[in-house]
Design an enzyme around this catalytic site. Structure first.
Site: not given
Length: 233
Positions: A72-73, A96-99, A131-132, A135
């Site tokens: 989660t950010t 992580a901001s992105n896994f 991004h979509h 977001k």
């Protein structure tokens, strides 16, 4: 492995599918309004909830001896406090901001390129992320991590949305369609440009990386990153 999902949106559902394909069991799906949480049934928690809920989800897991994987950010003003609580409770935590495995390799490539470019002041760096439209945060957490990777390896001091400066990295955030995530970094001079780019084709890479992190953290104590999971340290 018994996995609890905190947040059961699109990412939660994809993590569920991949986890089950890898032989794991989803023992809880905790979302807004969930009243009773059985922490004793969980081997690990994976949090893709909301910025308002993440900190409480994470720290409740620490108190109950449950390792946490968090993607989660938007809650990182409380990250340092979460790390301290993790250590106090002898918990285990990966944020992580992105896994995505590819993105985490991209993080390392970005830092290495920033170090190489740091002596070439004729090049100015800029970033773009797409991004979509659903977001919520801008710039993305991934873009912020990339900016921090540049700052840590160059003379740049900060980043700002759509604002360039002598020591400021400008980040452009675009929201369109159903784009899973595209991040590009460009170094431009009067004579040429150097660009690196990562394009996600779907969300599966994010979900797979989170499940791999959950598998890796079993039996460990402390605060880790995806660099540890992928042995990139």
């Amino acid at each position: 492995m018994n996995i609890a999902l905190f947040g059961y949106g699109k990412m939660g559902k994809m993590i569920e599918q991949i986890a089950q394909e890898r032989g794991h069991t989803i023992v809880a799906k905790i979302d807004v309004g969930t009243a009773n949480v059985d922490y004793g049934a969980m081997d690990v928690a994976i949090d893709f909830s909301t910025p308002d809920a993440a900190f409480e989800n994470i720290t409740n897991c620490f108190k109950n001896g449950v390792p946490v994987i968090c993607g989660t950010t938007g809650w990182l003003s409380q990250y340092e406090e979460a790390m301290e609580l993790c250590k106090e409770d002898k918990g285990a935590f990966i944020y992580a901001s992105n896994f995505s495995l590819g993105v985490n390799i991209f993080f390392e490539l970005n830092a290495h390129l920033a170090k190489m470019m740091s002596q070439l002041e004729q090049y100015k760096v800029s970033m773009e992320e797409i991004h979509h439209t659903q977001k919520l945060d801008a710039p993305s957490g991934t873009a912020i991590t990339l900016a921090e990777g540049i700052i840590g390896n160059s003379s740049y001091r900060d980043w700002k949305l759509d604002t360039a400066g002598d020591k400021t990295i400008p980040i452009t955030s675009i929201r369109e369609g159903m784009v899973p995530g595209t991040h590009s970094i460009c170094y431009e001079s009067d004579v040429d440009s150097i660009e690196i780019k990562h394009t996600a084709h779907n969300r599966q890479g994010f979900a797979l990386g989170a499940v791999i992190a959950a598998e890796w953290i079993q039996g460990k104590t402390g605060v880790f990153t995806m660099k540890d999971v992928l042995n990139l340290s």
